[in-house]
Design an enzyme around this catalytic site. Structure first.
Site, mmCIF file in Angstrom:
data_model
loop_
_atom_site.group_PDB
_atom_site.id
_atom_site.type_symbol
_atom_site.label_atom_id
_atom_site.label_comp_id
_atom_site.label_asym_id
_atom_site.label_seq_id
_atom_site.Cartn_x
_atom_site.Cartn_y
_atom_site.Cartn_z
ATOM 1 N N HIS A 1 -5.799 -26.386 -8.568
ATOM 2 C CA HIS A 1 -6.812 -25.291 -8.975
ATOM 3 C C HIS A 1 -8.047 -26.088 -9.399
ATOM 4 O O HIS A 1 -7.971 -27.158 -10.184
ATOM 5 C CB HIS A 1 -6.489 -24.392 -10.066
ATOM 6 C CG HIS A 1 -7.226 -23.216 -10.091
ATOM 7 N ND1 HIS A 1 -6.979 -21.936 -9.575
ATOM 8 C CD2 HIS A 1 -8.238 -22.890 -10.875
ATOM 9 C CE1 HIS A 1 -7.718 -20.904 -9.903
ATOM 10 N NE2 HIS A 1 -8.656 -21.710 -10.498
ATOM 11 N N ASP B 1 -6.797 -11.170 -16.206
ATOM 12 C CA ASP B 1 -7.869 -12.511 -15.992
ATOM 13 C C ASP B 1 -8.603 -11.855 -14.828
ATOM 14 O O ASP B 1 -9.868 -11.992 -14.834
ATOM 15 C CB ASP B 1 -7.131 -13.711 -15.346
ATOM 16 C CG ASP B 1 -7.990 -14.763 -14.921
ATOM 17 O OD1 ASP B 1 -8.902 -14.943 -15.814
ATOM 18 O OD2 ASP B 1 -8.042 -15.031 -13.740
ATOM 19 N N ARG C 1 -16.830 -11.904 -17.121
ATOM 20 C CA ARG C 1 -17.439 -13.004 -17.709
ATOM 21 C C ARG C 1 -18.489 -13.443 -16.651
ATOM 22 O O ARG C 1 -19.508 -13.854 -17.160
ATOM 23 C CB ARG C 1 -16.348 -14.309 -17.599
ATOM 24 C CG ARG C 1 -15.639 -14.166 -19.069
ATOM 25 C CD ARG C 1 -14.438 -14.979 -18.840
ATOM 26 N NE ARG C 1 -14.751 -16.474 -18.715
ATOM 27 C CZ ARG C 1 -14.032 -17.458 -18.007
ATOM 28 N NH1 ARG C 1 -12.984 -16.819 -17.336
ATOM 29 N NH2 ARG C 1 -14.667 -18.575 -17.688
ATOM 30 N N SER D 1 -7.905 -18.642 -18.265
ATOM 31 C CA SER D 1 -8.207 -18.136 -17.086
ATOM 32 C C SER D 1 -7.484 -18.820 -15.923
ATOM 33 O O SER D 1 -6.572 -18.116 -14.947
ATOM 34 C CB SER D 1 -9.711 -18.180 -16.779
ATOM 35 O OG SER D 1 -9.784 -17.701 -15.344
ATOM 36 N N LYS E 1 -3.164 -17.809 -14.627
ATOM 37 C CA LYS E 1 -3.037 -17.509 -13.074
ATOM 38 C C LYS E 1 -1.793 -18.303 -12.640
ATOM 39 O O LYS E 1 -0.883 -17.969 -11.683
ATOM 40 C CB LYS E 1 -4.142 -17.562 -12.270
ATOM 41 C CG LYS E 1 -5.250 -16.682 -12.403
ATOM 42 C CD LYS E 1 -6.458 -16.737 -11.268
ATOM 43 C CE LYS E 1 -7.299 -17.891 -11.519
ATOM 44 N NZ LYS E 1 -8.489 -17.416 -12.546
HETATM 45 N N1 URA Z 1 -11.660 -20.788 -12.305
HETATM 46 C C1 URA Z 1 -11.042 -20.128 -12.953
HETATM 47 O O1 URA Z 1 -9.877 -19.423 -12.338
HETATM 48 N N2 URA Z 1 -11.296 -19.499 -14.138
HETATM 49 C C2 URA Z 1 -12.612 -19.945 -14.685
HETATM 50 O O2 URA Z 1 -12.863 -19.427 -15.746
HETATM 51 C C3 URA Z 1 -13.347 -20.931 -14.099
HETATM 52 C C4 URA Z 1 -12.708 -21.365 -12.920
#
Ligand code: URA
Length: 431
Positions: free
Chosen positions: A82, A161, A168, A183, A187
């Protein structure tokens, strides 16, 4: 307990308890706490921060806002990677098929565009039919049968999220260390990944502008991952200039697909080989980074990575012919070249200016739920360290609106700086 009291407590810089955080997260998820209170909470967190305990509680509460998958009965290891968000960052779309082709199951939950940074889900949706809303049962079945899943937050996986991310994006509450860390990590935890490689971007086009901030975010996320029992590592990579050439949803999809044919800009190829090698190492598929890199390279040369992408796209309802023939992607009506105003060495291509300009062209959202234009964006033709002659092409703008094209032209010129002296290329990775 009342939502307003929790907002006030954070406004007054006090530490929230796990119960207060959970009350807020679950209330927001089920609709009892409205968007305006959640926005205000996000702003209070952005301004006043959170302790690492609060961030961990927030992450676990967001992960538990839906199901937390236990995939151990389906596969032994599930790897994920990620990015913390950047400009031109289509890495996951190339890396995940490479990893799956090298024999490790990949189950990934991605996000949409956020502020000036692009999102994997928006890019994938530029393939007609591609579904990013798999249910938990579909996620599990696809992981078992195909060994690769790339989807978004569904109603039952980290829904807090999904809702918070969209808020956001349009309330100026993206660049907050606790909100980004929670966040990303909620996930990863909800989707059941057992080995997680985090690509933390640092620089002008990242949410973390300095190496110190990037390091702090990386350490926080690695700690949360390990606390949740997941093998977690973080890389710190450059985001001062866009990654590769393409910026914009369909343009980035094309570049990510062509990379799996070995035909992408060299910085992007290098980036995806390095990240894939780390994922293979953490997932236990290889014993050294060199071995991982060689295996990643082979998955491109023998076409197996491209086959995995085809499999992924068809499994999620997308039109696979777009992978075979990238000229099918939606194209913008207007294409204009920005020429170098002077000769010299490129010393800056300001990633944030480019990212904001691409959102202004329509590649991102100004408010929640806005439609996006998949076709618009940029091809960056000259990068830091390149030599240019006056009048040489620096960048191609792809636009669908003449007025926006004009503004984008000015923005691209503002993003470039030149030097009379040779400039070294930017590093791809810092640590
Ligand atoms: N990627 C994400 O999943 N969340 C964030 O807040 C920033 C980047």
């Amino acid at each position: 307990m009342r939502a307003v009291d929790i907002i006030i407590k954070k406004r007054e810089k006090e530490q929230l308890t796990a119960q207060e955080i959970d009350f807020f997260v679950q209330g927001f998820t089920n609709g009892d706490i409205p968007d305006y209170q959640a926005s205000s909470f996000a702003m209070a967190v952005l301004l006043n921060g959170m302790t690492n305990f609060e961030t961990t509680d927030l992450t676990l509460s967001m992960a538990r806002s839906g199901q937390v998958l236990d995939l151990s009965k389906i596969v032994d290891v599930v790897v994920d990677k990620h990015s913390s968000g950047g400009v031109g960052d289509k890495t996951s779309i190339s890396v995940m098929p490479m990893v799956a082709a090298c024999g490790l199951p990949v189950g990934k939950m991605s996000g949409r565009g956020l502020g000036f940074s692009g999102g994997t889900l928006d890019k994938l949706e530029s393939i007609p039919g591609y579904r990013v809303d798999l249910t938990t049962d579909e996620f599990k079945a696809q992981l078992k049968e195909k060994g690769i899943v790339l989807t978004g937050q569904s109603l039952d996986l980290a829904p807090a999220d999904g809702k918070m991310y969209a808020l956001r994006d349009v309330t100026g509450t993206v660049p907050s260390m606790p909100l980004i860390a929670s966040s990303i990590m909620c996930k990863k935890i909800a989707a059941g990944a057992t080995a997680i490689v985090l690509d933390v971007k640092v620089g002008m086009g990242a949410f973390m502008q300095t190496l110190e901030e990037g390091r702090e975010l990386a350490e926080l996320m690695v700690d949360i991952g390990r606390l949740a029992g997941r093998k977690t590592v973080a890389l710190l990579s450059d985001m001062n200039q866009p990654l590769g050439s393409a910026v914009g949803n369909a343009l980035e999809m094309i570049e990510a697909i062509e990379a799996l044919r070995g035909k992408a800009p060299s910085d992007y190829m290098e980036h995806i080989l390095h990240v894939t090698a780390h994922v293979l190492l953490l997932g236990g598929r290889v014993n050294t980074l060199e071995e991982g890199r060689a295996m990643a390279q082979r998955s491109i040369e023998d076409g197996s990575a491209l086959d995995k992408l085809r499999l992924l796209v068809s499994a999620q309802g997308g039109d696979v012919s777009y992978v075979d023939d990238t000229s099918k992607f939606e194209r913008a009506k207007l294409v204009e070249v920005v020429k170098a105003p002077r000769g010299g060495f490129v010393s800056q291509v300001h990633a944030r200016i480019v990212g904001e300009a691409s959102v202004a062209l329509g590649a991102g959202r100004a408010k929640k739920g806005d439609p996006i234009d998949y076709a618009v964006g940029f091809l960056i033709l000259k990068k830091v360290g390149d030599v240019v002659q006056e009048g040489e092409p620096l960048c191609e703008i792809h636009a669908n609106d003449a007025e926006k094209l004009k503004e984008a032209h000015a923005a691209i010129l503002a993003s470039y700086q030149f030097s009379n002296e040779p400039v070294p290329p930017l590093p791809l990775f810092y640590e």
